[in-house]
Design a protein around this motif. Structure first.
Motif, mmCIF file in Angstrom:
data_model
loop_
_atom_site.group_PDB
_atom_site.id
_atom_site.type_symbol
_atom_site.label_atom_id
_atom_site.label_comp_id
_atom_site.label_asym_id
_atom_site.label_seq_id
_atom_site.Cartn_x
_atom_site.Cartn_y
_atom_site.Cartn_z
ATOM 1 N N PRO A 57 0.821 -1.218 0.000
ATOM 2 C CA PRO A 57 0.000 0.000 0.000
ATOM 3 C C PRO A 57 0.850 1.261 0.000
ATOM 4 C CG PRO A 57 0.041 -0.969 2.186
ATOM 5 C CD PRO A 57 0.776 -1.915 1.281
ATOM 6 N N ARG A 58 0.358 2.290 -0.655
ATOM 7 C CA ARG A 58 0.998 3.600 -0.685
ATOM 8 C C ARG A 58 -0.062 4.659 -0.452
ATOM 9 N NH1 ARG A 58 4.911 1.025 0.018
ATOM 10 N NH2 ARG A 58 6.702 0.824 -1.339
ATOM 11 N N GLY A 59 0.371 5.769 0.140
ATOM 12 C CA GLY A 59 -0.525 6.892 0.403
ATOM 13 C C GLY A 59 0.246 8.183 0.272
ATOM 14 N N ILE A 60 -0.148 9.174 1.019
ATOM 15 C CA ILE A 60 0.525 10.471 0.947
ATOM 16 C C ILE A 60 1.953 10.333 1.485
ATOM 17 C CG2 ILE A 60 0.493 12.873 1.724
ATOM 18 C CD1 ILE A 60 -2.529 12.516 2.147
ATOM 19 N N PHE A 61 2.924 10.817 0.712
ATOM 20 C CA PHE A 61 4.319 10.793 1.166
ATOM 21 C C PHE A 61 4.892 12.205 1.126
ATOM 22 C CE2 PHE A 61 8.918 10.305 0.274
ATOM 23 C CZ PHE A 61 9.283 9.713 1.475
ATOM 24 N N CYS A 62 5.085 12.756 -0.059
ATOM 25 C CA CYS A 62 5.715 14.076 -0.151
ATOM 26 C C CYS A 62 4.686 15.214 -0.046
ATOM 27 C CB CYS A 62 6.528 14.204 -1.432
ATOM 28 S SG CYS A 62 5.554 14.494 -2.933
ATOM 29 N N ALA A 63 3.483 14.966 -0.524
ATOM 30 C CA ALA A 63 2.380 15.950 -0.496
ATOM 31 C C ALA A 63 2.661 17.232 -1.288
ATOM 32 C CB ALA A 63 1.977 16.276 0.931
ATOM 33 N N ILE A 64 3.611 17.168 -2.229
ATOM 34 C CA ILE A 64 3.886 18.330 -3.087
ATOM 35 C C ILE A 64 3.948 17.951 -4.563
ATOM 36 C CG2 ILE A 64 5.006 19.725 -1.306
ATOM 37 C CD1 ILE A 64 7.729 18.888 -2.546
ATOM 38 N N GLY A 65 3.515 16.738 -4.905
ATOM 39 C CA GLY A 65 3.445 16.328 -6.301
ATOM 40 C C GLY A 65 4.728 15.827 -6.918
ATOM 41 N N ARG A 66 5.733 15.512 -6.115
ATOM 42 C CA ARG A 66 7.021 15.079 -6.660
ATOM 43 C C ARG A 66 7.144 13.557 -6.763
ATOM 44 N NH1 ARG A 66 10.259 18.329 -9.180
ATOM 45 N NH2 ARG A 66 12.057 17.360 -8.281
ATOM 46 N N CYS A 67 6.475 12.816 -5.898
ATOM 47 C CA CYS A 67 6.572 11.355 -5.938
ATOM 48 C C CYS A 67 5.305 10.781 -6.581
ATOM 49 C CB CYS A 67 6.769 10.791 -4.530
ATOM 50 S SG CYS A 67 5.314 10.835 -3.460
ATOM 51 N N THR A 68 5.161 9.472 -6.582
ATOM 52 C CA THR A 68 3.964 8.852 -7.155
ATOM 53 C C THR A 68 3.178 8.050 -6.117
ATOM 54 O OG1 THR A 68 5.236 6.924 -7.865
ATOM 55 C CG2 THR A 68 4.936 8.706 -9.489
ATOM 56 N N ASP A 69 3.459 8.254 -4.848
ATOM 57 C CA ASP A 69 2.778 7.451 -3.834
ATOM 58 C C ASP A 69 1.283 7.722 -3.738
ATOM 59 O OD1 ASP A 69 4.998 6.003 -3.236
ATOM 60 O OD2 ASP A 69 5.366 6.908 -1.284
ATOM 61 N N CYS A 70 0.830 8.903 -4.055
ATOM 62 C CA CYS A 70 -0.591 9.243 -3.923
ATOM 63 C C CYS A 70 -1.368 9.163 -5.224
ATOM 64 C CB CYS A 70 -0.752 10.636 -3.321
ATOM 65 S SG CYS A 70 -0.335 11.965 -4.473
ATOM 66 N N VAL A 71 -0.751 8.622 -6.298
ATOM 67 C CA VAL A 71 -1.462 8.614 -7.576
ATOM 68 C C VAL A 71 -2.682 7.699 -7.525
ATOM 69 C CG1 VAL A 71 0.541 9.248 -8.974
ATOM 70 C CG2 VAL A 71 -0.024 6.834 -8.677
ATOM 71 N N MET A 72 -3.733 8.149 -8.191
ATOM 72 C CA MET A 72 -4.983 7.396 -8.260
ATOM 73 C C MET A 72 -5.584 7.605 -9.642
ATOM 74 S SD MET A 72 -6.614 8.208 -4.519
ATOM 75 C CE MET A 72 -7.579 6.692 -4.395
ATOM 76 N N ILE A 73 -6.628 6.847 -9.929
ATOM 77 C CA ILE A 73 -7.376 7.029 -11.171
ATOM 78 C C ILE A 73 -8.470 8.051 -10.869
ATOM 79 C CG2 ILE A 73 -8.807 5.920 -12.925
ATOM 80 C CD1 ILE A 73 -7.368 3.250 -12.046
ATOM 81 N N VAL A 74 -8.434 9.183 -11.546
ATOM 82 C CA VAL A 74 -9.406 10.255 -11.321
ATOM 83 C C VAL A 74 -10.140 10.525 -12.634
ATOM 84 C CG1 VAL A 74 -9.737 12.658 -10.628
ATOM 85 C CG2 VAL A 74 -7.994 11.268 -9.490
#
Length: 103
Positions: A57-74
């Motif tokens: 599982p991955r969730g919020i990590f950097c919270a500034i758009g630099r990593c891909t941990d929070c990516v989802m299908i929108v």
């Protein structure tokens, strides 16, 4: 919704319009214009995607758009960084499995 209403440095949180969106088929509410990730966090959702190889599982990590941990299908589009994407009325948000290659 679990939210900070008053911050010791930033002061009171301004009022925002409550909007409805779906997350993995469930109807949820958030504040218009806030990051999708913030609306999910306020609703208790911590996992945004799972890694392809190990299904971790991955969730919020950097919270500034630099990593891909929070990516989802929108709205049908994969790899949307939910930490920087504003929430809008009627959005469809889905858990993502792996990170899809960019074209």
């Amino acid at each position: 919704m679990d939210r900070i209403k008053e911050h010791p440095i930033l002061g009171e949180t301004p009022e925002k319009k409550v909007v409805t969106f779906t997350y993995d088929g469930k109807e949820m509410q958030g504040l218009e214009g806030e990051p999708i990730a913030a609306a999910l966090k306020a609703a208790g959702v911590m996992v945004h995607r799972y890694t392809k190889k190990k299904h971790e599982p991955r969730g919020i990590f950097c919270a500034i758009g630099r990593c891909t941990d929070c990516v989802m299908i929108v709205d049908g589009k994969p790899n949307i960084r939910t930490c920087i994407t504003p929430l809008k009325e009627g959005m469809t948000v889905q858990t993502q499995y792996g990170v899809t290659a960019q074209k």
